[in-house]
Write an enzyme that holds these catalytic residues in place. Sequence first.
Site, PDB file in Angstrom:
ATOM      1  N   GLU A 274       0.836  -1.211   0.000  1.00 37.57           N
ATOM      2  CA  GLU A 274       0.000   0.000   0.000  1.00 37.57           C
ATOM      3  C   GLU A 274       0.869   1.258   0.000  1.00 37.57           C
ATOM      4  O   GLU A 274       0.784   2.084   0.908  1.00 37.57           O
ATOM      5  CB  GLU A 274      -0.898  -0.005   1.249  1.00 37.57           C
ATOM      6  CG  GLU A 274      -1.804  -1.218   1.369  1.00 37.57           C
ATOM      7  CD  GLU A 274      -2.519  -1.304   2.715  1.00 37.57           C
ATOM      8  OE1 GLU A 274      -2.228  -0.478   3.621  1.00 37.57           O
ATOM      9  OE2 GLU A 274      -3.353  -2.203   2.862  1.00 37.57           O
ATOM     10  N   GLY A 276       2.103   4.939  -0.581  1.00 42.48           N
ATOM     11  CA  GLY A 276       1.485   6.227  -0.853  1.00 42.48           C
ATOM     12  C   GLY A 276       2.561   7.253  -1.137  1.00 42.48           C
ATOM     13  O   GLY A 276       2.836   7.637  -2.275  1.00 42.48           O
ATOM     14  N   ARG A 277       3.251   7.659  -0.054  1.00 39.56           N
ATOM     15  CA  ARG A 277       4.252   8.725  -0.144  1.00 39.56           C
ATOM     16  C   ARG A 277       5.346   8.425  -1.169  1.00 39.56           C
ATOM     17  O   ARG A 277       5.768   9.315  -1.896  1.00 39.56           O
ATOM     18  CB  ARG A 277       4.888   8.889   1.245  1.00 39.56           C
ATOM     19  CG  ARG A 277       5.792  10.085   1.376  1.00 39.56           C
ATOM     20  CD  ARG A 277       6.575  10.021   2.694  1.00 39.56           C
ATOM     21  NE  ARG A 277       5.792   9.660   3.843  1.00 39.56           N
ATOM     22  CZ  ARG A 277       5.251  10.512   4.710  1.00 39.56           C
ATOM     23  NH1 ARG A 277       5.429  11.798   4.566  1.00 39.56           N
ATOM     24  NH2 ARG A 277       4.555  10.067   5.747  1.00 39.56           N
ATOM     25  N   ARG A 313       1.800  19.831   6.667  1.00 40.19           N
ATOM     26  CA  ARG A 313       2.815  18.943   7.234  1.00 40.19           C
ATOM     27  C   ARG A 313       3.786  19.639   8.192  1.00 40.19           C
ATOM     28  O   ARG A 313       4.080  19.095   9.256  1.00 40.19           O
ATOM     29  CB  ARG A 313       3.583  18.198   6.127  1.00 40.19           C
ATOM     30  CG  ARG A 313       2.660  17.357   5.223  1.00 40.19           C
ATOM     31  CD  ARG A 313       3.415  16.378   4.344  1.00 40.19           C
ATOM     32  NE  ARG A 313       4.012  15.328   5.143  1.00 40.19           N
ATOM     33  CZ  ARG A 313       5.271  15.295   5.486  1.00 40.19           C
ATOM     34  NH1 ARG A 313       6.118  16.211   5.070  1.00 40.19           N
ATOM     35  NH2 ARG A 313       5.724  14.329   6.247  1.00 40.19           N
ATOM     36  N   TYR A 317       3.626  18.007  11.838  1.00 43.10           N
ATOM     37  CA  TYR A 317       4.692  17.045  12.174  1.00 43.10           C
ATOM     38  C   TYR A 317       6.063  17.698  12.217  1.00 43.10           C
ATOM     39  O   TYR A 317       7.069  16.995  12.134  1.00 43.10           O
ATOM     40  CB  TYR A 317       4.769  15.922  11.127  1.00 43.10           C
ATOM     41  CG  TYR A 317       3.453  15.390  10.646  1.00 43.10           C
ATOM     42  CD1 TYR A 317       2.651  14.611  11.474  1.00 43.10           C
ATOM     43  CD2 TYR A 317       3.006  15.642   9.359  1.00 43.10           C
ATOM     44  CE1 TYR A 317       1.437  14.113  11.031  1.00 43.10           C
ATOM     45  CE2 TYR A 317       1.798  15.152   8.906  1.00 43.10           C
ATOM     46  CZ  TYR A 317       1.019  14.394   9.742  1.00 43.10           C
ATOM     47  OH  TYR A 317      -0.167  13.911   9.301  1.00 43.10           O
ATOM     48  N   CYS A 345      -3.858  33.139  10.990  1.00 39.52           N
ATOM     49  CA  CYS A 345      -3.744  33.669  12.353  1.00 39.52           C
ATOM     50  C   CYS A 345      -3.477  32.557  13.356  1.00 39.52           C
ATOM     51  O   CYS A 345      -4.321  32.230  14.193  1.00 39.52           O
ATOM     52  CB  CYS A 345      -5.005  34.440  12.689  1.00 39.52           C
ATOM     53  SG  CYS A 345      -5.239  35.782  11.526  1.00 39.52           S
ATOM     54  N   TYR A 374       0.257  13.857   0.991  1.00 38.70           N
ATOM     55  CA  TYR A 374      -0.246  14.475   2.228  1.00 38.70           C
ATOM     56  C   TYR A 374      -0.118  16.004   2.180  1.00 38.70           C
ATOM     57  O   TYR A 374       0.143  16.650   3.181  1.00 38.70           O
ATOM     58  CB  TYR A 374       0.467  13.884   3.463  1.00 38.70           C
ATOM     59  CG  TYR A 374       0.411  12.372   3.480  1.00 38.70           C
ATOM     60  CD1 TYR A 374      -0.798  11.718   3.688  1.00 38.70           C
ATOM     61  CD2 TYR A 374       1.542  11.602   3.236  1.00 38.70           C
ATOM     62  CE1 TYR A 374      -0.873  10.330   3.647  1.00 38.70           C
ATOM     63  CE2 TYR A 374       1.477  10.209   3.200  1.00 38.70           C
ATOM     64  CZ  TYR A 374       0.272   9.586   3.408  1.00 38.70           C
ATOM     65  OH  TYR A 374       0.190   8.223   3.373  1.00 38.70           O
TER      66      TYR A 374
HETATM   67  N1  LLP Z   1      -1.656   1.873   4.464  1.00 32.97           N
HETATM   68  C1  LLP Z   1      -2.203   2.318   5.614  1.00 32.97           C
HETATM   69  C2  LLP Z   1      -3.084   1.435   6.358  1.00 32.97           C
HETATM   70  C3  LLP Z   1      -1.897   3.606   6.073  1.00 32.97           C
HETATM   71  O1  LLP Z   1      -2.435   4.035   7.206  1.00 32.97           O
HETATM   72  C4  LLP Z   1      -1.033   4.437   5.328  1.00 32.97           C
HETATM   73  C5  LLP Z   1      -0.712   5.794   5.765  1.00 32.97           C
HETATM   74  C6  LLP Z   1      -0.508   3.936   4.122  1.00 32.97           C
HETATM   75  C7  LLP Z   1      -0.829   2.632   3.725  1.00 32.97           C
HETATM   76  C8  LLP Z   1       0.398   4.731   3.238  1.00 32.97           C
HETATM   77  O2  LLP Z   1       1.571   5.029   3.893  1.00 32.97           O
HETATM   78  P1  LLP Z   1       2.798   5.713   3.082  1.00 32.97           P
HETATM   79  O3  LLP Z   1       3.284   4.703   2.078  1.00 32.97           O
HETATM   80  O4  LLP Z   1       2.268   6.919   2.430  1.00 32.97           O
HETATM   81  O5  LLP Z   1       3.775   6.008   4.154  1.00 32.97           O
HETATM   82  N2  LLP Z   1      -0.017  12.616   6.950  1.00 32.97           N
HETATM   83  C9  LLP Z   1       1.238  11.994   7.350  1.00 32.97           C
HETATM   84  C10 LLP Z   1       1.299  10.535   6.970  1.00 32.97           C
HETATM   85  C11 LLP Z   1       0.128   9.736   7.486  1.00 32.97           C
HETATM   86  C12 LLP Z   1       0.163   8.303   7.000  1.00 32.97           C
HETATM   87  C13 LLP Z   1      -1.140   7.663   7.256  1.00 32.97           C
HETATM   88  N3  LLP Z   1      -1.237   6.305   6.798  1.00 32.97           N
HETATM   89  C14 LLP Z   1       2.391  12.782   6.742  1.00 32.97           C
HETATM   90  O6  LLP Z   1       2.144  13.749   6.032  1.00 32.97           O
HETATM   91  O7  LLP Z   1       3.555  12.464   6.994  1.00 32.97           O
END
Ligand code: LLP
Length: 421
Positions: A274, A276-277, A313, A317, A345, A374
């Site tokens: 899965e 994403g980033r 972000r 964080y 603000c 994100y």
């Molecule tokens: N699968 C599940 C169940 C997740 O909760 C997440 C991310 C992913 C896959 C994807 O993760 P990645 O490959 O993108 O690391 N907003 C935060 C990151 C929150 C991640 C939430 N879950 C940021 O901007 O760093």
Amino acid sequence: MHHFDYKAGRLHCEDVDLGKIADAVGTPLYVYSTATLRRHASVIAAAFADIDCLIAYSVKANGNLAVLATLAAEGCGADVVSGGEMLRALKAGIPARRIVFSGVGKTREEMTLGLEQGIHQFNVESGAELETLSEVASSMGVKAPIAIRVNPDVAAGGHPNISTGKQGDKFGVPWAEAEPLYARAGELTGIEVCGVDVHIGSQIGDLEPMRRAFAKTVELTRRLRASGHNVSRIDFGGGLGIPYEASDAPASPADYAAMVRDVIGDLPVQVILEPGRVIAGNAGVMMTEVLYQKPAPDRTFLIVDAGMNDLMRPALYAAHHDVLPLNAPEKTDRNDTYDIVGPICESTDKFATRRDLPPVKSGDRLAFLSAGAYGAVLSSQYNARPLIPEVLVDGENYAIVRRRPSFDEMTQLEAMPDWLS
Ligand code: LLP
């Protein structure tokens, strides 16, 4: 690796001058690179080409329909965490059989949608959710394909707010409860056990915590198979980190794939990922214009037209995003030091503290790098600021893939009660 570079002194996305996009669309805005999205998707696919693997792009990172359609064309499936994300993935052309549904709080309506569509798998996060899903599926005369998300009690992730695999985190089923829950799943008429799921956090650069968590998950899978459960899939979640600054050296997709192959060994399973980033993060920038310089006794503030509502972000964080001016600095330029802040603000409306940049003046434009994941998805209309546009570049072409709403569009869901109108 990304496709944002200076050409003839001007920052480009692929073959398009970012300044031209800013002139045409206005700032602030997001710009995404098709070539970068494609490259990241294909690098991951290539790293796993020799095993049965579903790459389910995590829609939460960037759910823009054009981004999803780009990734659908690369063969990606989708990891979704709401009915809305599922509908986005479907609308962008990702087939239901390549969609996995994660998240701790699925509603009956969302379960019904997933079952009607015939998605690949529900990643179940509690006993109560399992019972509800079985009820919903039984009432529809079908069985829900499931994996149970286990909590391996391993800490990882770039920031405490994005670690999910430790005891005490709300995610996954506590390790000791996993096997009893599989036993219960085997009894439920609306449930078809298919796999095991684990996801320990995000922005993970070091593979060791992942290896520990994955090895525990593989062990559990072997035990479940030995006790008669049909566990033919392991979902290892997302979480692979990206370089946000030059000193970051996260593990590569190839290293990650080698580790996954090593931990699964000869176990005959479909691997689900899965990411994403790692796909979207470095495929996007947020562009902003400098409004004012404001000297203070101990620093100089650079007040820009983007706010924390547009890119959350740093405020959420303490995240670092590299900043580049759209015009390449002259060789003779020395750096000045600025605090880059927005117009909101709130004191947390700060993108960077004591950041070295070539001298910048009002009207100059800056790009915040690595903002493709994100970024836009976390934005809000706080301070009654419109959501900012998203633009997709492909070679020498670009298109607005989400436009800036008008004031009327921003307020059209609101209504005056009788007693005020
Ligand atoms: N699968 C599940 C169940 C997740 O909760 C997440 C991310 C992913 C896959 C994807 O993760 P990645 O490959 O993108 O690391 N907003 C935060 C990151 C929150 C991640 C939430 N879950 C940021 O901007 O760093």
